[in-house]
Structure formats: structure tokens, C-alpha cells
Design a protein around this motif. Structure first.
Motif, PDB file in Angstrom:
ATOM      1  N   ARG A 131       0.830  -1.219   0.000  1.00 45.13           N
ATOM      2  CA  ARG A 131       0.000   0.000   0.000  1.00 45.13           C
ATOM      3  C   ARG A 131       0.860   1.264   0.000  1.00 45.13           C
ATOM      4  O   ARG A 131       0.494   2.265  -0.623  1.00 45.13           O
ATOM      5  N   VAL A 132       1.989   1.203   0.679  1.00 40.89           N
ATOM      6  CA  VAL A 132       2.909   2.344   0.678  1.00 40.89           C
ATOM      7  C   VAL A 132       3.563   2.513  -0.695  1.00 40.89           C
ATOM      8  O   VAL A 132       3.720   3.636  -1.185  1.00 40.89           O
TER       9      VAL A 132
ATOM     10  N   ARG B  59       7.037  10.579   4.970  1.00 44.25           N
ATOM     11  CA  ARG B  59       6.070   9.942   5.868  1.00 44.25           C
ATOM     12  C   ARG B  59       6.737   8.806   6.628  1.00 44.25           C
ATOM     13  O   ARG B  59       7.671   8.174   6.142  1.00 44.25           O
ATOM     14  N   VAL B  60       6.249   8.547   7.829  1.00 45.72           N
ATOM     15  CA  VAL B  60       6.666   7.376   8.606  1.00 45.72           C
ATOM     16  C   VAL B  60       5.404   6.672   9.094  1.00 45.72           C
ATOM     17  O   VAL B  60       4.449   7.322   9.530  1.00 45.72           O
ATOM     18  N   TYR B  61       5.376   5.340   8.980  1.00 47.35           N
ATOM     19  CA  TYR B  61       4.246   4.548   9.470  1.00 47.35           C
ATOM     20  C   TYR B  61       4.742   3.435  10.385  1.00 47.35           C
ATOM     21  O   TYR B  61       5.798   2.837  10.145  1.00 47.35           O
TER      22      TYR B  61
ATOM     23  N   THR C  48       6.995  -3.418  23.309  1.00 50.72           N
ATOM     24  CA  THR C  48       6.665  -2.644  22.109  1.00 50.72           C
ATOM     25  C   THR C  48       5.156  -2.769  21.845  1.00 50.72           C
ATOM     26  O   THR C  48       4.558  -3.817  22.098  1.00 50.72           O
ATOM     27  N   TYR C  49       4.575  -1.698  21.332  1.00 49.14           N
ATOM     28  CA  TYR C  49       3.125  -1.642  21.106  1.00 49.14           C
ATOM     29  C   TYR C  49       2.882  -0.552  20.067  1.00 49.14           C
ATOM     30  O   TYR C  49       3.143   0.614  20.302  1.00 49.14           O
ATOM     31  N   ALA C  50       2.393  -0.958  18.902  1.00 47.24           N
ATOM     32  CA  ALA C  50       2.264  -0.031  17.768  1.00 47.24           C
ATOM     33  C   ALA C  50       0.915   0.673  17.738  1.00 47.24           C
ATOM     34  O   ALA C  50      -0.133   0.028  17.801  1.00 47.24           O
ATOM     35  N   ASP C  51       0.966   1.987  17.618  1.00 52.49           N
ATOM     36  CA  ASP C  51      -0.220   2.774  17.272  1.00 52.49           C
ATOM     37  C   ASP C  51      -0.277   2.812  15.743  1.00 52.49           C
ATOM     38  O   ASP C  51       0.609   3.368  15.096  1.00 52.49           O
ATOM     39  N   VAL C  52      -1.292   2.186  15.163  1.00 52.58           N
ATOM     40  CA  VAL C  52      -1.379   2.098  13.696  1.00 52.58           C
ATOM     41  C   VAL C  52      -2.478   3.006  13.137  1.00 52.58           C
ATOM     42  O   VAL C  52      -2.955   2.803  12.019  1.00 52.58           O
TER      43      VAL C  52
ATOM     44  N   LEU D 172      -1.824   4.399   9.643  1.00 51.89           N
ATOM     45  CA  LEU D 172      -1.910   3.344   8.626  1.00 51.89           C
ATOM     46  C   LEU D 172      -3.373   3.085   8.271  1.00 51.89           C
ATOM     47  O   LEU D 172      -3.739   2.960   7.095  1.00 51.89           O
ATOM     48  N   VAL D 173      -4.222   3.030   9.286  1.00 53.89           N
ATOM     49  CA  VAL D 173      -5.651   2.774   9.078  1.00 53.89           C
ATOM     50  C   VAL D 173      -6.316   3.943   8.361  1.00 53.89           C
ATOM     51  O   VAL D 173      -7.030   3.770   7.365  1.00 53.89           O
ATOM     52  N   GLU D 174      -6.053   5.157   8.847  1.00 53.20           N
ATOM     53  CA  GLU D 174      -6.744   6.329   8.311  1.00 53.20           C
ATOM     54  C   GLU D 174      -6.279   6.712   6.910  1.00 53.20           C
ATOM     55  O   GLU D 174      -7.083   7.140   6.082  1.00 53.20           O
ATOM     56  N   GLU D 175      -4.987   6.559   6.637  1.00 57.01           N
ATOM     57  CA  GLU D 175      -4.448   7.038   5.358  1.00 57.01           C
ATOM     58  C   GLU D 175      -4.335   5.953   4.295  1.00 57.01           C
ATOM     59  O   GLU D 175      -4.423   6.247   3.102  1.00 57.01           O
TER      60      GLU D 175
END
Length: 350
Positions: free
Chosen positions: A245-246, A272-274, A314-318, A321-324
Motif C-alpha cells: 500500500r505504501v 512519511r513514517v508509518y 513494544t506496542y504499535a499505534d497504527v 496506517l488505518v486512516e491514510e
């Protein structure tokens, strides 16, 4: 598109090359096939993609017998002249850089390898993209850049200036270098912070591989931080979907970005960084229990303190990624481990 994927003898690069070739892109894969871990696994991945080991020759493009639109070249990113020649000849539409010296603990004893591969190699790619007008550069960063940050879930909008390993520092450096080229030369760049990737064809130096191998050989495993480590384990197919997708959506500038209150995850440049993570941390002991369930046996454990360079959680806020990009990783850990164990038993005939 014509896409260069670096690191295609590696875990993520192999899977990405397969996915892009299957959907019809023209793919050039690149790897130096170093001996950081078992080269038989690397050659095995290439063979699965139709790149025969005997056909591989330094600096020579080899066409896959499985995908006529996939070619592979054995090359080192540090070889600037060869990289420049490849870019000039092929004129890529997009580049995805997954080649790197990986591993947190290895960086404690072999720091030079990280500078050569992750810094020198990356600047060679940036320069080649600049001079050949590549329309989109995406590249592997890492969840390790969050370092001493304790605020979770980790967000790309958080500051990440306190790494705890040279590996992490090299990945943060890649993000800074990419931003510079986005700002100066308008190259769209996207950094992908992967969170503990696992699955079939995975790296032999990673926990899932090490634990499975030891268990099947009847050996105990070393469990660091007494098993209280938490990791946002992310299945390989979820990672690949995010990367694709990126590749299909080059970074754009943020029109609301302000130098008065700078957002680390975006820019006035096309940068951008995801995060790509499962958004669901799993305790290491629970991960081991899932491996035991997939293998049908109990694993003996050596409980040890945390290692230098490791982070406890570690714990990712995505959200971005979801919104864009409209995508959220979702493969359950037990399902992913079951698939890995099935692959491992078949590949190693155990």
C-alpha cells in the motif's frame, strides 16, 4: 511498475518480491547474500522464487524461472558504482529498501556492519534515486527507534531521540537522511517501522525460529527478562500488505505541518513514517505457550534477565496506517505460529 526491492534473499524482501511479481509488476530483486545467518535459508527463499543458486553470479541479472517479470542481482549496496549503473540502466519507478544489517544484539559486537550496510548503503540508494528521478522510495525502519520511550502505544508522532542500540540508531538515521532528500530534492520517501515480524521463511536469529528449532531438538531455550517481555508480534502477510500500500501511495507533504510545532511523523516535504504492527502486544511467555501448542510439546526454559539493547515492551499505534492507507494488520498470533511451524517442519523435514 518497475520496482527495485533490495534484500530479496531476506525474510521480508523475499515475501514482497513474490507478492509484486504475482500481481504483475516488473521486479528487480537485489541482495548480497551475506552470512549473518544460515545462507541455505536465503538461497532457499530465492529458489522458491525461481532464482536458481547455480545461476547466481555477482553483478549479473538472473531471470526467475517462476516469474518472467522477476529478475535478481547479487550486489552490495556499498558498491556505489554498481548501484549507480543498475539505476541508470533500469530506470525504476519505485524502490523499496529492505536490505540492512539486522539484529539488535549483533550490533553490540559488530557495529561496523551497521554503518556500512545501513548508512553507507542507504546514502548510495538515496543518491541513485535522486539522479534517476525515482518516483517513490520506501524503506524499512524499525520499532527499535522508540528506544527509551515508555509512552505507549508508540506513535509516529512521538519524539524518538533516545535509541538503546546502534541498530536502532542506524534506522533512525535512515529516517533523517530520507527526510533530507525529500526536502532538498522532492523525492517521496516513506519509512516503515516494523514491529517484530514473524512467519514462514522467517529469520533464523529471531525468537520464533530459535525456540522452534530448540524445542524440536530437545534443547532448552533462553527466555530473557524472565519472560515478561512484551512484543507487538506482526505476521509477515500483514507486513507485506502494508508495504504494498505504501509502494502504491507515495508520500505527500502535510499542508498543515508547522515548524513552530513540528510533527515527527510528517513534514512540509513529501515524507512519511508509518508503524506496521499488530496493535496487540503479547507477553513472551504467552508467545512461547502458543509455540508449545503448535508443536504439541512443552519447552524447557532458562529464565534470564533482560539483555543490553533490548526494550521491555513494544506496542504499535497504527492509526495513521488505518486512516491514510485503509489497512490494519489482524492475523492472530496462534494462527501465524501454526503456519510457521508447518513451514519449518516441511523445509527442514522434521
Amino acid at each position: 511498475m518497475k520496482i527495485l526491492v533490495t534484500g530479496t534473499a531476506g525474510f521480508i524482501g523475499f515475501h514482497l518480491a513474490e507478492r509484486l511479481a504475482q500481481r504483475g509488476d516488473e521486479v528487480v530483486g537485489l541482495d548480497n547474500i551475506n552470512d549473518y545467518y544460515d545462507q541455505n535459508v536465503k538461497y532457499g527463499r530465492l529458489a522458491f522464487s525461481g532464482i536458481d543458486r547455480d545461476a547466481i553470479e555477482e553483478g549479473k541479472l538472473v531471470t526467475s524461472t517462476k516469474y518472467p517479470n522477476y529478475r535478481f542481482i547479487k550486489l552490495d549496496l556499498e558498491d556505489k558504482a554498481a548501484i549507480d549503473a543498475l539505476f541508470a540502466a533500469e530506470q525504476f519507478d519505485a524502490v523499496c529498501n529492505l536490505a540492512a544489517q539486522a539484529g539488535v544484539r549483533y550490533s553490540l559486537t559488530n557495529p561496523d556492519a551497521y554503518i556500512k550496510s545501513n548508512i553507507t548503503g542507504f546514502i548510495n540508494l538515496l543518491e541513485a534515486c535522486r539522479h534517476n528521478k525515482v518516483g517513490n522510495l520506501s524503506y524499512a525502519s524499525s520499532s527499535s527507534v522508540y528506544g527509551l520511550n515508555e509512552r505507549q502505544p508508540f506513535s509516529v508522532h512521538h519524539n524518538v531521540d533516545h535509541p538503546v542500540s546502534l541498530y536502532a540508531a542506524s534506522k533512525k538515521s535512515n529516517e533523517l537522511m530520507a527526510h533530507t532528500y525529500s526536502h532538498l530534492f522532492g523525492i517521496p520517501t516513506t519509512g516503515l517501522r516494523f514491529f517484530t515480524v514473524y512467519g514462514p521463511w522467517g529469520r533464523p536469529d529471531m525468537a520464533l525460529f530459535l525456540f522452534t528449532k530448540a524445542a524440536l531438538e530437545g534443547r532448552p531455550i533462553d527466555v530473557f527478562n524472565y519472560g515478561n517481555m512484551q512484543r507487538d508480534f506482526t505476521y509477515i502477510d500483514d507486513i507485506i500488505e502494508g508495504v504494498v500500500r505504501v509502494i502504491d501511495n507515495p508520500a505527500k507533504s502535510n499542508p498543515n505541518w508547522s515548524g513552530q510545532n513540528p510533527d515527527p511523523g510528517t513534514s512540509s516535504a513529501p515524507y512519511r513514517v508509518y508503524n506496521i504492527g499488530n496493535n496487540e502486544p503479547v507477553r513472551l511467555l504467552d508467545f512461547i505457550e502458543a509455540i508449545e501448542k503448535a508443536l504439541g510439546k512443552t519447552i524447557e526454559k532458562n529464565m534470564l534477565p533482560i539483555q543490553p539493547g533490548d526494550v521491555p515492551s513494544t506496542y504499535a499505534d497504527v492509526t495513521d496506517l488505518v486512516e491514510e492507507l485503509g489497512y490494519r494488520p489482524a492475523t492472530p498470533v496462534q494462527e501465524g505460529i501454526n503456519r510457521f511451524v508447518a513451514w519449518y517442519r516441511e523445509f527442514f523435514n522434521v
